[in-house]
Design an enzyme around this catalytic site. Structure first.
Site, PDB file in Angstrom:
ATOM      1  N   ASP A  32       0.851  -1.190   0.000  1.00 18.08           N
ATOM      2  CA  ASP A  32       0.000   0.000   0.000  1.00 18.08           C
ATOM      3  C   ASP A  32       0.886   1.240   0.000  1.00 18.08           C
ATOM      4  OD1 ASP A  32      -3.221   0.521   1.008  1.00 18.08           O
ATOM      5  OD2 ASP A  32      -1.805   2.200   1.098  1.00 18.08           O
ATOM      6  N   ILE A  33       0.482   2.229  -0.770  1.00 22.39           N
ATOM      7  CA  ILE A  33       1.281   3.454  -0.913  1.00 22.39           C
ATOM      8  C   ILE A  33       1.241   4.297   0.367  1.00 22.39           C
ATOM      9  CG2 ILE A  33      -0.507   5.015  -1.823  1.00 22.39           C
ATOM     10  CD1 ILE A  33       1.521   5.756  -4.059  1.00 22.39           C
ATOM     11  N   ASN A  89     -12.848  -3.005   2.836  1.00 24.48           N
ATOM     12  CA  ASN A  89     -13.699  -1.832   2.992  1.00 24.48           C
ATOM     13  C   ASN A  89     -14.744  -1.852   1.882  1.00 24.48           C
ATOM     14  OD1 ASN A  89     -12.127  -0.910   5.159  1.00 24.48           O
ATOM     15  ND2 ASN A  89     -10.708   0.132   3.780  1.00 24.48           N
ATOM     16  N   GLY A  95     -15.483   2.832   4.100  1.00 25.32           N
ATOM     17  CA  GLY A  95     -14.233   3.524   3.802  1.00 25.32           C
ATOM     18  C   GLY A  95     -13.628   3.141   2.460  1.00 25.32           C
ATOM     19  N   HIS A 102     -10.399  -5.444  -2.937  1.00 22.79           N
ATOM     20  CA  HIS A 102      -9.035  -5.693  -2.470  1.00 22.79           C
ATOM     21  C   HIS A 102      -9.063  -6.038  -0.996  1.00 22.79           C
ATOM     22  CE1 HIS A 102      -9.985  -1.412  -2.290  1.00 22.79           C
ATOM     23  NE2 HIS A 102      -9.222  -1.326  -1.201  1.00 22.79           N
ATOM     24  N   LEU A 103      -8.160  -6.908  -0.612  1.00 26.84           N
ATOM     25  CA  LEU A 103      -7.968  -7.264   0.790  1.00 26.84           C
ATOM     26  C   LEU A 103      -6.769  -6.473   1.296  1.00 26.84           C
ATOM     27  CD1 LEU A 103      -9.672  -9.647  -0.323  1.00 26.84           C
ATOM     28  CD2 LEU A 103      -8.305 -11.170   1.122  1.00 26.84           C
ATOM     29  N   HIS A 104      -6.962  -5.744   2.389  1.00 28.61           N
ATOM     30  CA  HIS A 104      -5.820  -5.135   3.070  1.00 28.61           C
ATOM     31  C   HIS A 104      -5.238  -6.203   3.991  1.00 28.61           C
ATOM     32  CE1 HIS A 104      -6.861  -0.760   2.319  1.00 28.61           C
ATOM     33  NE2 HIS A 104      -8.047  -1.306   2.114  1.00 28.61           N
TER      34      HIS A 104
END
Ligand code: AMP
Length: 116
Positions: A32-33, A89, A95, A102-104
């Site tokens: 993640d950026i 999210n 959020g 996508h999975l964080h």
């Protein structure tokens, strides 16, 4: 013609850079950026599904694949034992910023509960 690719499709297609840590036939995992933990990865299906509530029965295998891929990445990246959190999210109150499922994967520190 308007370019309606999501940022994750542009990463998938090599149009914008990302630090990719894992890739297979169905998904891509990159950093993640704007990391919210010492390790913050995004696990993204190559075939775009906008969000969980846009998924149908035909997407079931892909969703299962993402869950299993998260554990593969956790083992490869060395945080399977220490633990990690998987976050999706979904929609405005969830959020969601990027309309591409996508999975964080958050790891590397003890995370609080409940989330903010
Ligand atoms: P969400 O809010 O669940 O839609 O998460 C979108 C995530 O994408 C955020 O955590 C952003 O920091 C991340 N993000 C946005 N642009 C990029 C990028 N170019 N490379 C990596 N991560 C990104």
């Amino acid at each position: 013609m308007a370019d309606d690719k999501t940022i994750f499709e542009k990463i998938r297609d090599g149009e914008i850079p990302a630090e990719i840590v894992h890739e297979d036939e169905h998904c891509l995992c990159f950093r993640d950026i704007s990391p919210q933990a010492p390790t913050h990865l995004l696990l993204v299906p190559k075939r775009r599904v906008a969000r969980l509530t846009a998924a149908g029965q035909a997407d079931g295998e892909l969703l299962g694949h993402l869950m299993l891929a998260s554990a593969t990445v956790a083992r490869e990246q060395g945080f399977a034992e220490s633990g990690y959190r998987v976050v999706i999210n979904n929609g405005p109150d969830g959020g969601e910023e990027v309309p591409h499922l996508h999975l964080h994967l958050l790891a590397g520190r003890r995370l609080e509960w409940p989330p903010g």
